[in-house]
Design an enzyme around this catalytic site. Structure first.
Site, PDB file in Angstrom:
ATOM      1  N   LYS A 119      29.060 -20.377  -7.246  1.00 28.99           N
ATOM      2  CA  LYS A 119      29.796 -20.293  -8.517  1.00 28.99           C
ATOM      3  C   LYS A 119      30.585 -18.990  -8.589  1.00 28.99           C
ATOM      4  O   LYS A 119      30.316 -18.046  -7.834  1.00 28.99           O
ATOM      5  CB  LYS A 119      28.802 -20.389  -9.677  1.00 28.99           C
ATOM      6  CG  LYS A 119      27.790 -19.236  -9.714  1.00 28.99           C
ATOM      7  CD  LYS A 119      26.689 -19.491 -10.733  1.00 28.99           C
ATOM      8  CE  LYS A 119      25.656 -18.360 -10.699  1.00 28.99           C
ATOM      9  NZ  LYS A 119      24.500 -18.656 -11.560  1.00 28.99           N
ATOM     10  N   TYR A 132      42.395  10.029 -18.696  1.00 30.19           N
ATOM     11  CA  TYR A 132      42.379   9.917 -20.158  1.00 30.19           C
ATOM     12  C   TYR A 132      41.204  10.637 -20.803  1.00 30.19           C
ATOM     13  O   TYR A 132      40.066  10.513 -20.337  1.00 30.19           O
ATOM     14  CB  TYR A 132      42.304   8.439 -20.561  1.00 30.19           C
ATOM     15  CG  TYR A 132      43.519   7.626 -20.173  1.00 30.19           C
ATOM     16  CD1 TYR A 132      44.815   8.076 -20.445  1.00 30.19           C
ATOM     17  CD2 TYR A 132      43.356   6.396 -19.554  1.00 30.19           C
ATOM     18  CE1 TYR A 132      45.912   7.309 -20.097  1.00 30.19           C
ATOM     19  CE2 TYR A 132      44.455   5.622 -19.209  1.00 30.19           C
ATOM     20  CZ  TYR A 132      45.741   6.078 -19.478  1.00 30.19           C
ATOM     21  OH  TYR A 132      46.813   5.327 -19.133  1.00 30.19           O
TER      22      TYR A 132
HETATM   23  C1  LIG Z   1      23.336 -18.469 -10.752  1.00 32.05           C
HETATM   24  C2  LIG Z   1      22.257 -19.442 -10.621  1.00 32.05           C
HETATM   25  C3  LIG Z   1      21.411 -19.445  -9.501  1.00 32.05           C
HETATM   26  C4  LIG Z   1      21.424 -18.356  -8.464  1.00 32.05           C
HETATM   27  O1  LIG Z   1      20.808 -17.211  -9.003  1.00 32.05           O
HETATM   28  P1  LIG Z   1      20.617 -15.885  -8.120  1.00 32.05           P
HETATM   29  O2  LIG Z   1      19.783 -15.000  -8.956  1.00 32.05           O
HETATM   30  O3  LIG Z   1      21.995 -15.354  -7.895  1.00 32.05           O
HETATM   31  O4  LIG Z   1      19.986 -16.320  -6.868  1.00 32.05           O
HETATM   32  C5  LIG Z   1      20.502 -20.480  -9.369  1.00 32.05           C
HETATM   33  N1  LIG Z   1      20.420 -21.447 -10.306  1.00 32.05           N
HETATM   34  C6  LIG Z   1      21.188 -21.451 -11.405  1.00 32.05           C
HETATM   35  C7  LIG Z   1      21.034 -22.529 -12.413  1.00 32.05           C
HETATM   36  C8  LIG Z   1      22.127 -20.451 -11.622  1.00 32.05           C
HETATM   37  O5  LIG Z   1      22.883 -20.452 -12.712  1.00 32.05           O
END
Ligand SMILES: *Cc1c(COP(=O)(O)O)cnc(C)c1O
Length: 397
Positions: free
Chosen positions: A51, A283
């Site tokens: 993702k 800044y």
């Molecule tokens: C993002 C996510 C993962 C992976 O989590 P990590 O901590 O990056 O391994 C697994 N399952 C779901 C539903 C997620 O949203």
């Protein structure tokens, strides 16, 4: 006629690989991490979570590398992310879990994506889309075992599994999976972890009694894959560790876990100049030079995902040493104080990488900015070109 040039006379902007800034992603590291994670969960299949553009690393090349190393599943949050992987040619098992009314269910079903339902409304929309497309939708039911985010509450679970069983009998869906997600797996030994597994086993029992026989039962993210074997069931779902980052200091240091950070973020100094003592920098003048010194201008800022909270605290490898961001991080740039050391415009500065050339890591940045390494890599912006190395799998591994 005026003599304004037509837009076509302007040169096209340079493509990826521009000198300003780059995120290099070592795909051999991704492959090695997937193999390490598979060895942690030898009886389970592995779903590489890609993702958010592969946590900022580039979803398509990372997905391909993960497949090459034995990831039989890929996971995304949104259906659009999953459809993009299909459009790029991925043909393996693929699941997406963050749905809102309207889907796009039918496109996902027709692209052979496993969809997910946490509530009756979602199951009803899936059944309707499956009927329209004349196909059997692959559905995974999500239980809320305690995270309190997505997933179906225990009180509503018997209703959801009964409706899913009825839809199976009609041929509209096949329940391929039952799954859930941890709240505190990054704190090994936290009592919520065992409580969630108890709730998950209970949800599985209810589903079995209703006549469901899912292919995969899964609950483990990265920290649970690494530290909690009883959570592995049929499939593990690591994300951040695929990219070589430890989920938390409590779980361990990446190298000790056998993980290798895949991303190196670097830039070319845009300007190097001598300034007198007492010169304000950036800044708000929150930094002032202690004596006559040399300032280096790093052409990356918060628009590129460099956190403004890193102002005055985060480390950078420049001119052979760690330097601390001097003053505020601006939208497009920040400054480092080179203390009079020799440097020139065009020299490389490394914000973070695996650490083996003395550079800081994303974990160092996370600590400095008061966040987690997940956020450091995921927010690297679109102006930073991604350069993928070791695109072809090494047959040796
Ligand atoms: C993002 C996510 C993962 C992976 O989590 P990590 O901590 O990056 O391994 C697994 N399952 C779901 C539903 C997620 O949203």
């Amino acid at each position: 006629m005026n003599d304004r040039p037509s837009p076509t006379t302007f040169p096209a902007p340079p493509a990826a690989g521009s000198r300003r800034a780059r995120a290099e992603i070592d795909l051999d590291a991704v492959r090695a991490n997937v193999r390490t994670l598979r060895a942690c969960a030898p009886r389970a299949e592995l779903m590489a979570v890609v993702k958010a553009d592969g946590y900022g690393h580039g979803a398509v090349p990372c997905a391909r590398a993960a497949r090459e190393a034995g990831a039989s599943w890929l996971g995304t949050a949104t259906p659009q992310e999953a459809l993009a992987l299909r459009a790029a040619g991925d043909a393996g098992r693929l699941m997406s879990w963050l749905w809102t009314p309207g889907g796009p269910w039918q496109e996902a079903i027709e692209a052979d994506i496993d969809v997910s339902a946490s509530a009756l409304w979602a199951l009803e929309e899936i059944v309707a889309a499956a009927r329209r497309s004349g196909r059997t939708a692959r559905v995974q039911l999500k239980a809320d075992t305690g995270l309190g985010r997505g997933g179906c509450q225990p009180a509503d679970w018997p209703g959801l599994v009964a409706a899913a069983r009825a839809a199976e009998a009609e041929g509209a869906v096949k329940v391929t999976g039952i799954w859930s997600h941890f709240a505190c797996a990054d704190e090994p030994g936290h009592p919520a972890n065992a409580a969630q597994l108890d709730a998950f086993r209970e949800a599985l029992t209810v589903a079995e009694r209703a006549g469901l026989d899912p292919e995969v039962r899964h609950h483990a993210n990265s920290p649970a894959t690494l530290t909690l074997p009883e959570s592995h069931f049929d499939l593990v779902r690591p994300g951040v560790s695929v990219y070589g980052l430890s989920p938390s200091p409590e779980v361990g240091v990446a190298a000790e876990l056998g993980l290798r950070p895949a991303m190196t973020l670097s830039a070319s100094l845009a300007l190097v100049k001598d300034v007198p003592a007492g010169h304000g920098v950036s800044y708000g003048h929150t930094y002032r030079t202690a004596g006559p010194t040399t300032l280096g201008l790093v052409p990356l800022g918060y628009a590129d995902g460099v956190p403004r909270h890193a102002s005055g605290t985060a480390p950078v490898l420049a001119a052979g040493k760690w330097r601390t961001v001097a003053g505020r991080v601006a939208m497009d740039q920040f400054v480092v104080d080179l203390g009079g050391d020799a440097a020139s415009a065009g020299d490389d500065v490394v914000l973070f990488g695996p650490g083996d050339h003395g550079e800081p890591t994303a974990e160092d940045w996370a600590r400095a900015a008061g966040t987690i390494s997940y956020e450091i890599v995921t927010r690297i912006g679109a102006r930073v070109s991604r350069i993928h190395t070791n695109e072809r799998a090494n047959t040796g591994g």
